[in-house]
Scaffold this active site. Structure first.
Site, short mmCIF file in Angstrom:
data_model
loop_
_atom_site.label_atom_id
_atom_site.label_comp_id
_atom_site.label_asym_id
_atom_site.label_seq_id
_atom_site.Cartn_x
_atom_site.Cartn_y
_atom_site.Cartn_z
N GLU A 98 -1.19 10.41 -10.81
CA GLU A 98 -1.70 9.34 -9.97
C GLU A 98 -0.51 8.81 -9.23
OE1 GLU A 98 -3.46 7.12 -8.68
OE2 GLU A 98 -4.98 6.10 -10.05
N ASP A 99 -1.01 8.19 -7.91
CA ASP A 99 0.28 7.50 -7.39
C ASP A 99 1.07 6.49 -7.84
OD1 ASP A 99 -2.06 6.38 -6.67
OD2 ASP A 99 -2.03 6.22 -4.27
N ASP A 102 -1.37 0.43 -11.37
CA ASP A 102 -1.51 -1.10 -10.96
C ASP A 102 -2.12 -1.72 -12.09
OD1 ASP A 102 -0.72 -3.05 -9.11
OD2 ASP A 102 -2.94 -2.90 -8.17
N PHE A 151 3.47 -4.74 -2.24
CA PHE A 151 2.51 -3.64 -1.64
C PHE A 151 3.16 -2.48 -1.04
CE2 PHE A 151 -1.00 -1.31 -0.09
CZ PHE A 151 -2.09 -1.47 -0.86
N ARG A 164 -0.26 7.01 5.02
CA ARG A 164 -0.03 8.16 3.81
C ARG A 164 1.13 9.03 4.14
NH1 ARG A 164 -4.30 7.34 0.09
NH2 ARG A 164 -6.18 6.90 0.85
P1 IMP Z 1 -5.64 0.19 -10.41
O1 IMP Z 1 -6.81 0.73 -10.95
O2 IMP Z 1 -5.41 -1.38 -10.15
O3 IMP Z 1 -4.45 0.59 -11.26
O4 IMP Z 1 -5.24 0.76 -8.99
C1 IMP Z 1 -4.62 2.13 -8.80
C2 IMP Z 1 -4.81 2.57 -7.31
O5 IMP Z 1 -4.63 1.35 -6.38
C3 IMP Z 1 -3.99 3.22 -6.86
O6 IMP Z 1 -4.34 4.73 -7.01
C4 IMP Z 1 -3.95 3.13 -5.35
O7 IMP Z 1 -4.85 3.73 -4.66
C5 IMP Z 1 -3.96 1.79 -5.19
N1 IMP Z 1 -2.82 0.72 -5.30
C6 IMP Z 1 -2.48 -0.03 -6.12
N2 IMP Z 1 -1.27 -0.73 -5.68
C7 IMP Z 1 -1.05 -0.14 -4.53
C8 IMP Z 1 0.04 -0.38 -3.55
O8 IMP Z 1 1.11 -0.99 -3.76
N3 IMP Z 1 0.12 0.40 -2.34
C9 IMP Z 1 -0.95 1.34 -2.21
N4 IMP Z 1 -2.06 1.39 -3.12
C10 IMP Z 1 -2.05 0.75 -4.00
MG MG Z 2 -5.46 3.79 -2.27
#
Ligand code: IMP
Ligand code: MG
Length: 178
Positions: A98-99, A102, A151, A164
């Site tokens: 994963e990138d 969050d 962010f 990206r």
């Molecule tokens: P989660 O399901 O809330 O953990 O979100 C994960 C996804 O939210 C990541 O794979 C990102 O695509 C996106 N995301 C969350 N925070 C950021 C950020 O600071 N920048 C860009 N994308 C984010």
């Molecule tokens: Mg995204």
């Protein structure tokens, strides 16, 4: 620096160092095995390309496309699978890539989804971890940077599908998304 970026969070050099550290850990932990890296598109694409090239073990790759965010900066909670696994993961050592971790909604869903397909093991590697924002019960086994609640974009990460391609990670100016 891109004009929409407020400050630099990680330079290309920083990223190279972090990826090398993660790859060394993974290569040691999976020595003699052939893990299957499953990238969560689209955010993982640059990180995963660098990570697998820095690993010196045999491995295979697969990808899933999920959506949880749309155009905003906060998770909707609902995860939709747009592209499923191509490989059969039964008996495989799976490493989800994963990138950013969050809220954890995406990974907690994907972990359960994959566990039901009976892999030998499942671990998570994420480039960035935002533990302050976690609401789901999920942790990364390998994490690059821990970041505060800001962010960020670049190195695969987007806002509204843009940024990206930036080779570094930067904090987006709040006026861009508010
Ligand atoms: P989660 O399901 O809330 O953990 O979100 C994960 C996804 O939210 C990541 O794979 C990102 O695509 C996106 N995301 C969350 N925070 C950021 C950020 O600071 N920048 C860009 N994308 C984010
Ligand atoms: Mg995204």
């Amino acid at each position: 620096m891109h004009p929409d970026v407020e400050k630099l969070f990680a330079t290309e050099e920083d990223l190279k160092g972090i990826v090398a550290r993660l790859a060394a850990q993974i290569s040691a932990d999976y020595k003699g095995k052939t893990p299957l890296f499953v990238g969560v598109l689209r955010g993982c694409f640059i990180f995963m390309a660098d990570l697998v090239r820095a690993c010196d073990i045999d491995c295979t790759v697969d990808f899933m496309v999920v959506s949880s965010y749309g155009k905003g900066t906060t998770s909707t909670g609902a995860v939709k699978i747009i592209k499923d696994l191509t490989e059969n993961i039964e008996g495989r050592d799976v490493i989800i890539v994963e990138d950013i971790l969050d809220s954890g909604n995406t990974l907690s869903y994907l972990r359960k989804y994959m566990l039901a397909r009976k892999p030998a093991s499942i671990r998570i590697v994420t480039l960035l971890d935002k533990p302050e924002r976690r609401t789901a019960d999920v942790q990364a086994d390998y994490a690059g940077f821990t970041i505060p609640d800001a962010f960020v974009v670049g190195y695969g990460l987007d806002y509204g599908e843009k940024y990206r391609n930036l080779p570094y990670i930067g904090v987006l100016k709040p006026e861009i998304y508010s």
